[in-house]
Design a protein around this motif. Structure first.
Motif, PDB file in Angstrom:
ATOM      1  N   ALA A  50       0.822  -1.222   0.000  1.00 43.23           N
ATOM      2  CA  ALA A  50       0.000   0.000   0.000  1.00 43.23           C
ATOM      3  C   ALA A  50       0.849   1.263   0.000  1.00 43.23           C
ATOM      4  CB  ALA A  50      -0.952  -0.001   1.201  1.00 43.23           C
ATOM      5  N   GLU A  51       2.014   1.201  -0.616  1.00 42.72           N
ATOM      6  CA  GLU A  51       2.915   2.349  -0.747  1.00 42.72           C
ATOM      7  C   GLU A  51       3.467   2.351  -2.163  1.00 42.72           C
ATOM      8  OE1 GLU A  51       5.004   2.596   3.643  1.00 42.72           O
ATOM      9  OE2 GLU A  51       5.826   1.231   2.152  1.00 42.72           O
ATOM     10  N   SER A  52       4.156   3.414  -2.509  1.00 46.79           N
ATOM     11  CA  SER A  52       4.775   3.450  -3.829  1.00 46.79           C
ATOM     12  C   SER A  52       5.858   2.374  -3.932  1.00 46.79           C
ATOM     13  CB  SER A  52       5.378   4.832  -4.089  1.00 46.79           C
ATOM     14  OG  SER A  52       6.401   5.109  -3.153  1.00 46.79           O
ATOM     15  N   VAL A  53       5.910   1.733  -5.070  1.00 50.44           N
ATOM     16  CA  VAL A  53       6.880   0.667  -5.322  1.00 50.44           C
ATOM     17  C   VAL A  53       7.578   0.946  -6.640  1.00 50.44           C
ATOM     18  CG1 VAL A  53       7.211  -1.803  -5.689  1.00 50.44           C
ATOM     19  CG2 VAL A  53       5.466  -1.014  -4.071  1.00 50.44           C
ATOM     20  N   HIS A  84      13.882   5.572  -2.139  1.00 53.79           N
ATOM     21  CA  HIS A  84      12.734   4.739  -2.455  1.00 53.79           C
ATOM     22  C   HIS A  84      12.418   3.858  -1.256  1.00 53.79           C
ATOM     23  CE1 HIS A  84      14.705   5.622  -6.375  1.00 53.79           C
ATOM     24  NE2 HIS A  84      13.466   5.851  -6.757  1.00 53.79           N
ATOM     25  N   GLN A  85      11.135   3.752  -0.938  1.00 54.80           N
ATOM     26  CA  GLN A  85      10.701   2.950   0.203  1.00 54.80           C
ATOM     27  C   GLN A  85      10.615   1.467  -0.137  1.00 54.80           C
ATOM     28  OE1 GLN A  85       9.848   3.005   3.467  1.00 54.80           O
ATOM     29  NE2 GLN A  85      10.715   5.044   3.681  1.00 54.80           N
ATOM     30  N   ASN A  86      10.236   1.153  -1.362  1.00 56.22           N
ATOM     31  CA  ASN A  86      10.063  -0.236  -1.772  1.00 56.22           C
ATOM     32  C   ASN A  86      10.604  -0.412  -3.186  1.00 56.22           C
ATOM     33  OD1 ASN A  86       8.178  -1.068   0.569  1.00 56.22           O
ATOM     34  ND2 ASN A  86       7.108   0.680  -0.342  1.00 56.22           N
ATOM     35  N   ILE A  87      11.476  -1.392  -3.384  1.00 55.72           N
ATOM     36  CA  ILE A  87      12.078  -1.647  -4.690  1.00 55.72           C
ATOM     37  C   ILE A  87      11.942  -3.131  -5.008  1.00 55.72           C
ATOM     38  CG2 ILE A  87      14.183  -1.552  -6.070  1.00 55.72           C
ATOM     39  CD1 ILE A  87      15.208   0.642  -4.164  1.00 55.72           C
ATOM     40  N   ILE A  88      11.518  -3.437  -6.224  1.00 56.47           N
ATOM     41  CA  ILE A  88      11.473  -4.819  -6.696  1.00 56.47           C
ATOM     42  C   ILE A  88      12.318  -4.898  -7.964  1.00 56.47           C
ATOM     43  CG2 ILE A  88      10.021  -6.691  -7.561  1.00 56.47           C
ATOM     44  CD1 ILE A  88       7.751  -5.625  -5.850  1.00 56.47           C
ATOM     45  N   PHE A  89      13.358  -5.719  -7.919  1.00 60.92           N
ATOM     46  CA  PHE A  89      14.297  -5.857  -9.038  1.00 60.92           C
ATOM     47  C   PHE A  89      14.094  -7.231  -9.651  1.00 60.92           C
ATOM     48  CE2 PHE A  89      18.086  -6.377 -11.438  1.00 60.92           C
ATOM     49  CZ  PHE A  89      18.640  -5.116 -11.649  1.00 60.92           C
ATOM     50  N   ASN A  90      13.689  -7.269 -10.918  1.00 64.49           N
ATOM     51  CA  ASN A  90      13.377  -8.514 -11.596  1.00 64.49           C
ATOM     52  C   ASN A  90      14.579  -8.992 -12.408  1.00 64.49           C
ATOM     53  OD1 ASN A  90      12.229 -10.710 -12.813  1.00 64.49           O
ATOM     54  ND2 ASN A  90      10.731  -9.558 -14.013  1.00 64.49           N
TER      55      ASN A  90
END
Length: 347
Positions: A50-53, A84-90
């Motif tokens: 529920a935050e920016s990603v 950045h609060q949330n990072i997803i690296f694919n």
């Protein structure tokens, strides 16, 4: 939340976020499985946070309505200086090691970084698209070795500094710190007060105040690993000095976007006074600064290691009250050229 009560990737992400916020740390979660399984984990995590990603490497149509942003790995270097609060690296879209190293440094305290990778035992055999960058004629794409990925897989398996979720149902959660306010050597027995978040940040803010009030020609150099609050300390101190009546402060950095963290924290301290005082806090690019040499009561230089050494020397020569802040390794430049002339110039 215990391992036994975690049933979804969303719950796992929230659990890690809670621990990260409690201790002011950062958490790394590695999700190892095939591309479709990793995609399912992301689709569960993003709404739960529920935050920016920030998503790196591949867009997910299922998340079009979520508060997420997608960028290519090659754009990660442009994010240095931001938070950045949330990072997803694919990594299924390609594991650009430089991009991963750069973007991981932008994770703010209390944040979570998720790395999506193929199954650990098979990652070394993965035909990574990034291998094409390493290909040298007459080498073929298939000739590129996966030994680095094999070594990295072994480190991920053995490390207790990250959490690991595997497609086969395995889950290892990073152990929480026992003491969230652990002191480091040299720390005084004092309470951290807002807006600072750590003792070292409080000392940095005090040091900046001392540069302004103390003897001239005694510059301050702040160095630490990325993400430790140097830019925030500059912003906090600048805002405090403006509220105390300082008429002019200049901030310079490699780019205006690099100074985003500085202005964010300065604005938080200024609050409602921001509109009336913002004109006394000015950003000037390094090239323009050394060309015009405007008068200022205090010069702040953020990400100094990314600024050419001759410019840093000119700033030091012209301005009698100056603070440099930067990492001295990694993606801002090697930093050795940053250290040596400053040591020479500051006597």
């Amino acid at each position: 939340m215990s391992k036994q009560t975690i049933s979804t990737a969303g719950e796992l992400a929230l659990s890690l976020k809670s621990a990260a916020r409690l201790f002011g740390h950062r958490r790394l979660l590695v999700c190892a499985g095939d591309a479709d399984w990793c995609k399912t984990q992301v689709v569960e995590m993003v709404p739960a946070l529920a935050e920016s990603v920030l998503l790196i490497g591949e867009d997910f149509p299922e998340l079009a309505a979520s508060n997420s942003e997608v960028i290519a790995a090659k754009q990660c270097l442009s994010r240095l200086g931001r938070e950045h609060q949330n990072i997803i690296f694919n990594a299924h879209a390609g594991f650009d090691v430089d991009a991963f190293g750069a973007i991981s440094g932008t994770l703010s305290a209390g944040g979570i970084l998720v790395l999506l990778i193929p199954p650990l035992d098979r990652w070394q055999y993965f035909h990574d698209p990034e291998h094409r960058r390493m290909q040298v004629y007459p080498q073929q794409f298939e000739d590129i070795s996966g030994r680095y990925l094999q070594r990295l897989s072994q480190m991920i398996k053995a490390s207790n500094q990250l959490s690991l979720l595997t497609q086969g149902g395995g889950l290892r959660i990073q152990e929480a710190e026992n003491n969230p306010d652990k002191k480091t050597p040299g720390d005084k027995d004092e309470t951290v007060t807002a807006p600072c978040k750590t003792r070292s940040q409080m000392r940095a803010v005090r040091g900046i105040h001392k540069v302004f009030r103390g003897h001239r020609r005694r510059p301050l150099v702040l160095t630490a690993d990325r993400g430790r609050g140097k830019s925030a300390a500059l912003g906090i101190a600048a805002a405090q000095l403006l509220l105390e009546g300082v008429e002019q402060i200049i901030i310079t950095a490699p780019s205006k976007s690099t100074a985003e963290v500085f202005f964010h924290h300065a604005g938080k301290v200024l609050g409602e006074a921001h509109a009336g005082l913002s004109g006394r806090l000015q950003f000037i690019p390094p090239d323009d600064l050394v060309q015009t040499m405007p008068a200022t009561q205090l010069l702040l230089v953020d990400e100094a290691a990314a600024i050419p050494t001759p410019l840093l020397e000119k700033m030091l020569t012209h301005h009698s009250r100056i603070v440099y802040a930067s990492t001295i390794h990694g993606y801002e430049g090697t930093g050795r050229g940053f250290c040596h002339p400053l040591q020479k110039g500051s006597g």
